[in-house]
Scaffold this active site. Sequence first.
Site, PDB file in Angstrom:
ATOM      1  N   GLU A   1       0.700  -1.137  -0.022  1.00 63.45           N
ATOM      2  CA  GLU A   1       0.034  -0.031   0.052  1.00 63.45           C
ATOM      3  C   GLU A   1       0.996   1.320  -0.072  1.00 63.45           C
ATOM      4  O   GLU A   1       1.738   1.202   0.736  1.00 63.45           O
ATOM      5  CB  GLU A   1      -0.784   0.131   1.173  1.00 63.45           C
ATOM      6  CG  GLU A   1      -2.355   0.574   1.271  1.00 63.45           C
ATOM      7  CD  GLU A   1      -3.098  -0.146   0.133  1.00 63.45           C
ATOM      8  OE1 GLU A   1      -3.333   0.243  -0.998  1.00 63.45           O
ATOM      9  OE2 GLU A   1      -3.603  -1.324   0.376  1.00 63.45           O
TER      10      GLU A   1
ATOM     11  N   ASP B   1       2.938   2.161  -4.917  1.00 65.02           N
ATOM     12  CA  ASP B   1       3.044   2.256  -6.458  1.00 65.02           C
ATOM     13  C   ASP B   1       3.751   3.459  -6.903  1.00 65.02           C
ATOM     14  O   ASP B   1       4.446   3.387  -7.924  1.00 65.02           O
ATOM     15  CB  ASP B   1       1.700   2.030  -7.172  1.00 65.02           C
ATOM     16  CG  ASP B   1       0.572   2.828  -6.576  1.00 65.02           C
ATOM     17  OD1 ASP B   1       0.841   3.549  -5.483  1.00 65.02           O
ATOM     18  OD2 ASP B   1      -0.518   3.054  -7.326  1.00 65.02           O
TER      19      ASP B   1
ATOM     20  N   SER C   1     -13.415   5.035  -8.638  1.00 63.05           N
ATOM     21  CA  SER C   1     -12.956   5.900  -9.631  1.00 63.05           C
ATOM     22  C   SER C   1     -11.986   5.321 -10.783  1.00 63.05           C
ATOM     23  O   SER C   1     -12.375   5.453 -11.990  1.00 63.05           O
ATOM     24  CB  SER C   1     -12.122   7.196  -8.785  1.00 63.05           C
ATOM     25  OG  SER C   1     -11.049   6.677  -8.133  1.00 63.05           O
TER      26      SER C   1
ATOM     27  N   ASP D   1      -4.125   1.037  -9.240  1.00 63.07           N
ATOM     28  CA  ASP D   1      -5.813   0.638  -9.221  1.00 63.07           C
ATOM     29  C   ASP D   1      -6.202   0.621 -10.663  1.00 63.07           C
ATOM     30  O   ASP D   1      -7.000  -0.056 -10.792  1.00 63.07           O
ATOM     31  CB  ASP D   1      -6.467   2.030  -8.740  1.00 63.07           C
ATOM     32  CG  ASP D   1      -6.308   2.579  -7.237  1.00 63.07           C
ATOM     33  OD1 ASP D   1      -5.787   1.458  -6.499  1.00 63.07           O
ATOM     34  OD2 ASP D   1      -6.581   3.195  -6.551  1.00 63.07           O
TER      35      ASP D   1
ATOM     36  N   TYR E   1      -3.373  12.670   1.112  1.00 59.85           N
ATOM     37  CA  TYR E   1      -2.798  11.699   0.318  1.00 59.85           C
ATOM     38  C   TYR E   1      -1.691  12.208  -0.533  1.00 59.85           C
ATOM     39  O   TYR E   1      -0.968  11.846  -0.671  1.00 59.85           O
ATOM     40  CB  TYR E   1      -4.001  10.842  -0.887  1.00 59.85           C
ATOM     41  CG  TYR E   1      -3.432  10.011  -1.842  1.00 59.85           C
ATOM     42  CD1 TYR E   1      -3.622   8.801  -1.700  1.00 59.85           C
ATOM     43  CD2 TYR E   1      -2.707  10.360  -3.120  1.00 59.85           C
ATOM     44  CE1 TYR E   1      -3.104   7.828  -2.513  1.00 59.85           C
ATOM     45  CE2 TYR E   1      -2.190   9.310  -3.805  1.00 59.85           C
ATOM     46  CZ  TYR E   1      -2.500   8.177  -3.685  1.00 59.85           C
ATOM     47  OH  TYR E   1      -2.086   7.184  -4.447  1.00 59.85           O
TER      48      TYR E   1
END
Length: 393
Positions: free
Chosen positions: A37, A40, A134, A178, A228
């Site tokens: 997590e 990326d 999304s 994602d 974020y």
Amino acid sequence: MTDQKVIEELRKTFEEKFGGSGERVFFAPGRVNLIGEHIDYNGGHVFPCALTLGTYAAVRKRDDRKLRFYSVNLAEDGVIEADLDDLTYKKEDGWTNYAKGVVWAYRQAGMDIPTGFDFVCSGTIPPKSGLSSSASLEVLTGEALMRLYGFEEDQIRNAKLGQIAENRFVGMNCGIMDQFASAMGRKDMAIFLNAATLEYQYAPLPIGDAKLVIVNTNKPHELANSAYNDRRRECETALEDLQKVRPELKALCELKPAEFEELSSTIADPVCRKRAKHAVYEDARTTEAVEKLNQGDIQAFGKLMNASHVSLRDDFEVSCRELDVLAEEAWKIPGVIGARMTGGGFGGCTVNIVKDDAIDTFVDQVGRNYTDRTGLVPSFYIVSIGDGPSEIC
């Protein structure tokens, strides 16, 4: 596995809103990340899988330049219109910015979209749950564009353009995971992805007499309005400090934990140092976790999931009380192999691997104790691993 009830409602709504026939129906999955997590965008390895939960859309080309959008899930928003000749981000356009962004990204990449379209969508992903509704919408829009306008079917490009749409059009500085998981999903397989190179391999999830259970805190999160982007900036600052002594370093996750410990004092800001520590150690955990799976050691995989949550809570600080309570309550139950927050954090969901004979206890005990401790009522989803995007009919 398609949801025929959703498709029937979608077609009926399309006819009510836009009239006529000739619409085509597409699907793209949501995703859950099992481990890896917030790395990326730090050049690390991630291990997501696509879900049978996802987003459906009925789409039909128009003869003019208009784009018309409608969501069954957000009926109160009504029909939202845009125009190919004025394709800009507008806050008041809400969810449609993700779809508009993909149209924009495809055109930026040189693909001609000469006419607009009517677009009705319906999702089975719980909203604002951290299961990438999304990205699912972005990949879905790309799939529709490829099919409607005759572009070459290329799901890696579709994932990349979905990420570009979210980064440059919407303004959410996400990594590729994602969109890649949604675009490249394969039934019953997770994806071991090197986010720096996009090298990937499929890996079966040998959980045997256990299930994947997602638990929603029902505390919504808004990643674009959360910390974020701050976390990404903190990681970039840490990398810049490390590059003063290791100029060849291109990403935090190129470091092994031992190397990081030797160099960590180079990172001036202690907060940025903690963010970098999570990235380096999470990448190592993810690689080890896949190795353990390949050896059939699901128990070791679960322990690494638990350690991932602790790092996200303490070093990366993207968990929240509600996610921590869900994880803590899950860890107490015999038969829970592993439990951790998944997604961007600040709300959303945990992902759990739970033995079949412990699921009833898990749902009862975690649900009751979570409500007692937080005042919220969680939602439970036993999920299956699904395929990537497709045209259904």
